[in-house]
Scaffold this motif. Sequence first.
Motif, PDB file in Angstrom:
ATOM      1  N   ALA A  36      74.372 155.180 -51.163  1.00 35.88           N
ATOM      2  CA  ALA A  36      74.901 154.128 -50.290  1.00 35.88           C
ATOM      3  C   ALA A  36      76.290 153.624 -51.104  1.00 35.88           C
ATOM      4  O   ALA A  36      76.698 152.418 -51.147  1.00 35.88           O
ATOM      5  CB  ALA A  36      74.050 152.908 -50.318  1.00 35.88           C
ATOM      6  N   GLY A  37      77.221 154.473 -51.622  1.00 29.72           N
ATOM      7  CA  GLY A  37      78.487 154.172 -52.343  1.00 29.72           C
ATOM      8  C   GLY A  37      78.484 153.788 -53.506  1.00 29.72           C
ATOM      9  O   GLY A  37      79.368 153.478 -54.171  1.00 29.72           O
ATOM     10  N   SER A  38      77.285 153.651 -54.257  1.00 28.69           N
ATOM     11  CA  SER A  38      77.063 153.305 -55.594  1.00 28.69           C
ATOM     12  C   SER A  38      76.479 154.533 -56.337  1.00 28.69           C
ATOM     13  O   SER A  38      75.942 155.207 -55.996  1.00 28.69           O
ATOM     14  CB  SER A  38      76.171 152.142 -55.827  1.00 28.69           C
ATOM     15  N   THR A  39      77.277 154.736 -57.813  1.00 30.24           N
ATOM     16  CA  THR A  39      76.753 155.977 -58.659  1.00 30.24           C
ATOM     17  C   THR A  39      75.662 155.314 -59.437  1.00 30.24           C
ATOM     18  O   THR A  39      75.817 154.491 -60.028  1.00 30.24           O
ATOM     19  CB  THR A  39      78.136 156.083 -59.522  1.00 30.24           C
ATOM     20  N   TYR A  40      74.433 156.199 -59.457  1.00 30.70           N
ATOM     21  CA  TYR A  40      73.598 155.885 -60.447  1.00 30.70           C
ATOM     22  C   TYR A  40      73.224 157.297 -61.485  1.00 30.70           C
ATOM     23  O   TYR A  40      73.355 158.132 -61.075  1.00 30.70           O
ATOM     24  CB  TYR A  40      72.114 155.962 -59.638  1.00 30.70           C
TER      25      TYR A  40
END
Length: 102
Positions: A36-40
């Motif tokens: 969702a557009g975030s890096t984890y």
Amino acid sequence: MMNLLSRTSVLAAALFALSFPALAQSKKYEKKVEVAGSTYRVAVRDRVVTVSKKAFVVAFTMDERDRMREAATKVTGCRVYDEFPNGAKLKAKLDCSTPVPH
């Protein structure tokens, strides 16, 4: 003399590692994944996964938890259960006995 000393050091290190099987057999890896557009960052050690998001402030909401769970599933292909938040991180156990549908 030096050769004997280095062989003794290697032998001592090997015996130490064998005396602690958890240290010798522990498998750990890390991988970054985007959800969702975030890096984890997903770190796996044996059957435990830790998911973190590098951000100044992470509001731990149910949506954020779901994104962290999705990140863990993307990296491992396993079902996530018994999760608990730990600050801006999510720790959980992995069940890899059944494949996760995509």
